[in-house]
Structures are given as C-alpha cells and as structure tokens.
Design a protein around this motif. Structure first.
Motif, mmCIF file in Angstrom:
data_model
loop_
_atom_site.group_PDB
_atom_site.id
_atom_site.type_symbol
_atom_site.label_atom_id
_atom_site.label_comp_id
_atom_site.label_asym_id
_atom_site.label_seq_id
_atom_site.Cartn_x
_atom_site.Cartn_y
_atom_site.Cartn_z
ATOM 1 N N ALA A 36 11.550 -56.662 -23.170
ATOM 2 C CA ALA A 36 11.403 -55.424 -22.402
ATOM 3 C C ALA A 36 10.337 -55.653 -21.342
ATOM 4 N N ALA A 37 10.760 -55.701 -20.083
ATOM 5 C CA ALA A 37 9.815 -55.873 -18.973
ATOM 6 C C ALA A 37 10.121 -54.778 -17.961
ATOM 7 N N ASP A 38 10.289 -53.555 -18.476
ATOM 8 C CA ASP A 38 10.750 -52.463 -17.620
ATOM 9 C C ASP A 38 9.618 -51.523 -17.213
ATOM 10 N N GLY A 39 8.422 -52.087 -17.104
ATOM 11 C CA GLY A 39 7.347 -51.369 -16.435
ATOM 12 C C GLY A 39 6.571 -50.384 -17.290
ATOM 13 N N ARG A 40 5.661 -49.680 -16.579
ATOM 14 C CA ARG A 40 4.703 -48.788 -17.241
ATOM 15 C C ARG A 40 5.404 -47.662 -17.998
ATOM 16 N N HIS A 41 6.527 -47.209 -17.466
ATOM 17 C CA HIS A 41 7.260 -46.126 -18.128
ATOM 18 C C HIS A 41 8.406 -46.686 -18.948
ATOM 19 N N VAL A 147 2.799 -40.335 -6.276
ATOM 20 C CA VAL A 147 1.878 -39.884 -7.337
ATOM 21 C C VAL A 147 2.313 -40.531 -8.644
ATOM 22 N N LEU A 148 1.380 -41.170 -9.326
ATOM 23 C CA LEU A 148 1.693 -41.839 -10.593
ATOM 24 C C LEU A 148 0.699 -41.418 -11.660
ATOM 25 N N GLY A 149 1.175 -41.119 -12.835
ATOM 26 C CA GLY A 149 0.237 -40.826 -13.915
ATOM 27 C C GLY A 149 0.898 -40.102 -15.064
ATOM 28 N N PRO A 150 0.217 -39.904 -16.167
ATOM 29 C CA PRO A 150 -1.075 -40.524 -16.436
ATOM 30 C C PRO A 150 -0.950 -42.041 -16.444
ATOM 31 N N LEU A 151 -1.989 -42.716 -15.914
ATOM 32 C CA LEU A 151 -1.883 -44.159 -15.752
ATOM 33 C C LEU A 151 -1.917 -44.926 -17.073
ATOM 34 N N ALA A 152 -2.821 -44.521 -17.952
ATOM 35 C CA ALA A 152 -3.035 -45.345 -19.153
ATOM 36 C C ALA A 152 -1.841 -45.284 -20.102
ATOM 37 N N LEU A 165 7.793 -57.540 -25.770
ATOM 38 C CA LEU A 165 7.395 -56.740 -24.606
ATOM 39 C C LEU A 165 6.613 -57.628 -23.639
ATOM 40 N N ALA A 166 6.770 -57.345 -22.354
ATOM 41 C CA ALA A 166 6.019 -58.119 -21.344
ATOM 42 C C ALA A 166 5.667 -57.216 -20.169
ATOM 43 N N GLY A 167 4.638 -57.613 -19.426
ATOM 44 C CA GLY A 167 4.224 -56.852 -18.242
ATOM 45 C C GLY A 167 3.661 -55.492 -18.643
ATOM 46 N N ASP A 174 -5.849 -50.300 -16.238
ATOM 47 C CA ASP A 174 -6.254 -49.592 -15.024
ATOM 48 C C ASP A 174 -6.180 -50.553 -13.827
ATOM 49 N N PRO A 175 -5.571 -50.096 -12.702
ATOM 50 C CA PRO A 175 -5.378 -51.021 -11.575
ATOM 51 C C PRO A 175 -6.668 -51.463 -10.896
ATOM 52 N N MET A 176 -7.803 -50.932 -11.333
ATOM 53 C CA MET A 176 -9.054 -51.178 -10.636
ATOM 54 C C MET A 176 -9.386 -52.654 -10.394
ATOM 55 N N THR A 177 -9.117 -53.504 -11.362
ATOM 56 C CA THR A 177 -9.476 -54.911 -11.173
ATOM 57 C C THR A 177 -8.305 -55.723 -10.610
ATOM 58 N N GLY A 178 -7.209 -55.053 -10.273
ATOM 59 C CA GLY A 178 -6.097 -55.740 -9.608
ATOM 60 C C GLY A 178 -5.488 -56.868 -10.426
ATOM 61 N N ASP A 179 -5.379 -56.671 -11.731
ATOM 62 C CA ASP A 179 -4.877 -57.735 -12.603
ATOM 63 C C ASP A 179 -3.408 -57.594 -12.977
ATOM 64 N N GLY A 180 -2.815 -56.424 -12.664
ATOM 65 C CA GLY A 180 -1.497 -56.108 -13.213
ATOM 66 C C GLY A 180 -0.444 -57.180 -12.976
ATOM 67 N N LEU A 181 -0.375 -57.699 -11.745
ATOM 68 C CA LEU A 181 0.689 -58.671 -11.442
ATOM 69 C C LEU A 181 0.459 -59.990 -12.170
ATOM 70 N N ARG A 182 -0.817 -60.405 -12.247
ATOM 71 C CA ARG A 182 -1.095 -61.660 -12.971
ATOM 72 C C ARG A 182 -0.745 -61.492 -14.454
ATOM 73 N N PHE A 183 -1.167 -60.356 -15.030
ATOM 74 C CA PHE A 183 -0.844 -60.126 -16.445
ATOM 75 C C PHE A 183 0.678 -60.070 -16.648
HETATM 76 C C1 LIG Z 1 -1.816 -47.342 -8.260
HETATM 77 C C2 LIG Z 1 -1.601 -48.753 -8.707
HETATM 78 C C3 LIG Z 1 -2.199 -49.797 -8.024
HETATM 79 C C4 LIG Z 1 -2.030 -51.117 -8.446
HETATM 80 N N1 LIG Z 1 -2.645 -52.129 -7.775
HETATM 81 C C5 LIG Z 1 -2.498 -53.401 -8.201
HETATM 82 C C6 LIG Z 1 -3.132 -54.482 -7.525
HETATM 83 O O1 LIG Z 1 -3.833 -54.306 -6.524
HETATM 84 N N2 LIG Z 1 -2.937 -55.737 -7.988
HETATM 85 C C7 LIG Z 1 -2.152 -55.987 -9.095
HETATM 86 O O2 LIG Z 1 -2.011 -57.153 -9.503
HETATM 87 N N3 LIG Z 1 -1.541 -54.975 -9.755
HETATM 88 C C8 LIG Z 1 -1.693 -53.703 -9.333
HETATM 89 N N4 LIG Z 1 -1.082 -52.689 -10.008
HETATM 90 C C9 LIG Z 1 -0.331 -53.010 -11.242
HETATM 91 C C10 LIG Z 1 0.987 -53.673 -10.946
HETATM 92 O O3 LIG Z 1 1.721 -52.915 -10.015
HETATM 93 C C11 LIG Z 1 1.747 -53.756 -12.265
HETATM 94 O O4 LIG Z 1 0.889 -54.217 -13.302
HETATM 95 C C12 LIG Z 1 2.933 -54.701 -12.148
HETATM 96 O O5 LIG Z 1 3.819 -54.241 -11.147
HETATM 97 C C13 LIG Z 1 3.647 -54.794 -13.496
HETATM 98 O O6 LIG Z 1 4.837 -55.519 -13.345
HETATM 99 P P1 LIG Z 1 6.054 -55.238 -14.319
HETATM 100 O O7 LIG Z 1 7.106 -56.226 -13.888
HETATM 101 O O8 LIG Z 1 5.609 -55.245 -15.727
HETATM 102 O O9 LIG Z 1 6.524 -53.753 -14.036
HETATM 103 P P2 LIG Z 1 7.138 -53.135 -12.697
HETATM 104 O O10 LIG Z 1 6.589 -53.776 -11.490
HETATM 105 O O11 LIG Z 1 6.990 -51.652 -12.861
HETATM 106 O O12 LIG Z 1 8.683 -53.539 -12.784
HETATM 107 C C14 LIG Z 1 9.526 -52.963 -13.749
HETATM 108 C C15 LIG Z 1 10.960 -53.101 -13.243
HETATM 109 O O13 LIG Z 1 11.850 -52.598 -14.264
HETATM 110 C C16 LIG Z 1 12.789 -51.768 -13.637
HETATM 111 N N5 LIG Z 1 13.223 -50.761 -14.621
HETATM 112 C C17 LIG Z 1 12.474 -49.798 -15.184
HETATM 113 N N6 LIG Z 1 13.201 -49.054 -16.036
HETATM 114 C C18 LIG Z 1 14.446 -49.565 -16.010
HETATM 115 C C19 LIG Z 1 15.655 -49.222 -16.674
HETATM 116 N N7 LIG Z 1 15.712 -48.214 -17.551
HETATM 117 N N8 LIG Z 1 16.742 -49.958 -16.400
HETATM 118 C C20 LIG Z 1 16.683 -50.997 -15.532
HETATM 119 N N9 LIG Z 1 15.571 -51.363 -14.871
HETATM 120 C C21 LIG Z 1 14.473 -50.654 -15.105
HETATM 121 C C22 LIG Z 1 12.067 -51.132 -12.463
HETATM 122 O O14 LIG Z 1 12.990 -50.712 -11.477
HETATM 123 C C23 LIG Z 1 11.210 -52.299 -11.977
HETATM 124 O O15 LIG Z 1 11.908 -53.114 -11.074
HETATM 125 C C24 LIG Z 1 -1.220 -51.368 -9.582
HETATM 126 C C25 LIG Z 1 -0.600 -50.330 -10.265
HETATM 127 C C26 LIG Z 1 -0.788 -49.023 -9.838
HETATM 128 C C27 LIG Z 1 -0.122 -47.912 -10.612
#
Ligand SMILES: Cc1cc2nc3c(=O)[nH]c(=O)nc-3n(C[C@H](O)[C@H](O)[C@H](O)COP(=O)(O)OP(=O)(O)OC[C@H]3O[C@@H](n4cnc5c(N)ncnc54)[C@H](O)[C@@H]3O)c2cc1C
Length: 267
Positions: A36-41, A147-152, A165-167, A174-183
């Motif tokens: 599962a790498a489908d993001g924060r939500h 608008v995004l939130g709650p963030l945590a 799970l990944a990503g 918290d995006p403050m240290t800009g680590d999200g993409l590396r993690f």
């Molecule tokens: C305000 C803010 C600022 C940030 N600033 C930085 C920064 O400066 N530097 C940094 O490194 N990180 C930053 N981040 C964090 C960074 O954006 C994330 O940590 C990173 O994008 C996580 O990657 P991911 O692939 O796990 O998730 P995502 O990038 O969210 O990718 C998830 C993918 O899954 C897809 N998906 C979701 N649900 C489904 C579904 N049901 N079916 C099919 N596909 C789906 C989405 O479309 C998306 O393409 C920030 C985050 C926020 C909120």
C-alpha cells in the motif's frame, strides 16, 4: 483502488490482493504481496483500521502558487525557506515557470474560518509577516489554494500477512523538515526488500524486520522532526530559539543542515 480484500487464514487476517474499480466496475486483483503506497489518506491503511488521525497535533496546510513573489535577502529565489513563527510556519519554495510555492501550516479546529477562506488566510499571514510582507505585496495568486489536513497520521504496526505499507501510507511526518519524499522512496525500497523476503521464505518475522529497518533508516530523523515540531508549537520555545539564533547563528545553521541532511547549510 476501492478497497483491500481480506481473507481469514486460520484465526488471523491475511490480505490477498485489492479490489480496483472506477465507476460501477470493480475487479479483484489477487496478489501474494500487496504494497500500500497510496499516500497520506491511504484507502487501504484507513480502510483496515491501521491508520488514524491522532487527537494531537491537529495541523492543516494551506498551499498555493504565486507569481511575482520577490526573492529574499539571500538573493535570487533559488533556495527553500522556512519561516517559523509563534504556533505556525510558512514555507516558501521556488518552482519552475518563475512561480513560488507558499505553504502555511497552522493548528486548526472544527469550524476554523481560516480553512473556509484559505486564500484570505494565506494572504493575511503573509501581510503581517515582517520578512515576507514586502516580498508578497505585489504577488499574484495562481489558482486556488489547496487545503490539507489534519496532517498527522499515526499508523500502528501492520502485521497483516500479504500486506506491506510504504510512503505516507506507513505514517505521515510533519512536512517541516522536508523528508517526505526521501522517506517515501527509501521506505518503498525497504518494503520491496521485505516483499522479496516474504515471497522467498514466508511471512514469519517480515513485518518486525521491516519495522526494524525503518527505525534504523529513519529513527534519528523522526526524533529530530518531533523535536522541531514541539519547538514550533511552543511560543516560548520559538522566542528562546529566536534569541539563540541571533546570539549563536552557527547553531541555527547546524539545525538547518540536519533538517536538510546536508553537511553544512549556507549562512
Ligand atoms: C503541505 C505539504 C508540504 C510538503 N513538503 C514536502 C517537502 O518540501 N519535501 C518533501 O520531501 N516532502 C514534502 N511533503 C511530503 C511529501 O509530499 C510526501 O511525503 C510524499 O509525497 C509521499 O509520497 P507517497 O508516494 O507515499 O504518497 P503520495 O505522493 O500522496 O502518492 C500517493 C499516490 O497514490 C494515489 N492513490 C491514492 N489513493 C488511491 C486509490 N484509492 N487508488 C489508486 N491510487 C490512489 C494518489 O493518486 C497518488 O498518486 C509535503 C507534504 C505536505 C502535505
């Protein structure tokens, strides 16, 4: 992707793939391993009750692009900036096409009017900021703010056979240290390694092994991020840090370097 399909194996839940669909059509995809790498939500992590928004911190982000946002005292607008204020912070980053991404991260609560009018909230935070107001005075908002939130997001140890799970789906920092993409990318590599182990030898110890790898790779930065987050949330700590920064700028440079995983930060 609509949901994750679970099947009981003995007395324990196991995942065996996902159900994908668009519109009314749905099809199950069977898999021995699902990452599962489908993001924060994450539909999968929330859907299976593995993820939740903790009661604290409750922070929201309002982000937007601006044209004509003037560069700061560092010169050309080529570096990312983090302006820490009492209880909130504003990130400023140059992006292609001469645009500037501005992101306000602030605490919020139910019925917060700022989230109802994010453009006004962003503009007023910039207008009262001593370092940003002149630079933002002639800036033009491009498109609507996001608008995004709650963030945590907290994720409990997900020891479900067949699922990794990944990503951000594995927990959002918290995006403050800009680590999200590396993690996200490094966490994806670690999850891929765990998947290969599971396919070769079965699931015993795989989740614990992956968690240990993640702690080894990210633990130091998770703790650093938590400390910085706590500092930003405390007006008193921000005041003390501001005084400390004037007296010992090298300490601030060291903190910035640590946040950016650099050996040294530009003064
Ligand atoms: C305000 C803010 C600022 C940030 N600033 C930085 C920064 O400066 N530097 C940094 O490194 N990180 C930053 N981040 C964090 C960074 O954006 C994330 O940590 C990173 O994008 C996580 O990657 P991911 O692939 O796990 O998730 P995502 O990038 O969210 O990718 C998830 C993918 O899954 C897809 N998906 C979701 N649900 C489904 C579904 N049901 N079916 C099919 N596909 C789906 C989405 O479309 C998306 O393409 C920030 C985050 C926020 C909120």
């Amino acid at each position: 992707m609509r949901s994750m399909t679970m099947a009981p194996r003995n007395w324990k839940n196991s995942a065996w793939g996902a159900v994908v669909g668009s519109g009314r059509r749905e099809s199950p995809i069977a898999a021995r391993v699902t990452i599962a790498a489908d993001g924060r939500h994450s539909t999968i992590a929330f859907g299976l009750g593995l993820a939740r928004h903790p009661a604290r911190p409750r922070r929201w982000a309002i982000g937007a692009y601006f044209a004509n946002f003037l560069p700061g005292s560092v010169g050309r607008l080529t570096v990312g900036e983090m302006h820490v204020r009492r209880g909130y912070y504003i990130g400023v980053a140059p992006v292609p096409d001469s645009l500037t991404n501005v992101c306000l991260v602030k605490p919020s609560f139910a019925g917060d009017v700022a989230l109802g009018d994010p453009a006004a909230a962003l503009k007023s935070a910039l207008a009262v900021d001593p370092l940003l107001r002149d630079r933002a005075a002639g800036a033009r908002l491009i498109g609507s703010p996001i608008v995004l939130g709650p963030l945590a997001v907290d994720v409990r140890d997900a020891a479900i056979d067949g699922l990794l799970l990944a990503g951000d789906a594995a927990g959002f920092i918290d995006p403050m240290t800009g680590d999200g993409l590396r993690f996200a990318t490094c966490g994806g590599e670690l999850a891929a390694g765990a998947a290969l182990t599971a396919l070769a030898r079965g699931w015993s110890g795989v989740h614990a092994g992956l968690m240990a790898e993640r702690r080894r790779a990210f633990g130091g930065k998770w703790r650093f991020n938590r400390a910085i987050r706590a500092l930003v949330a405390s007006p008193r700590a921000v005041n003390v840090a501001a005084v400390g920064a004037r007296m010992a700028p090298s300490v601030v440079h060291a903190v910035v370097a640590r946040a950016g995983d650099c050996s040294a930060a530009a003064p």
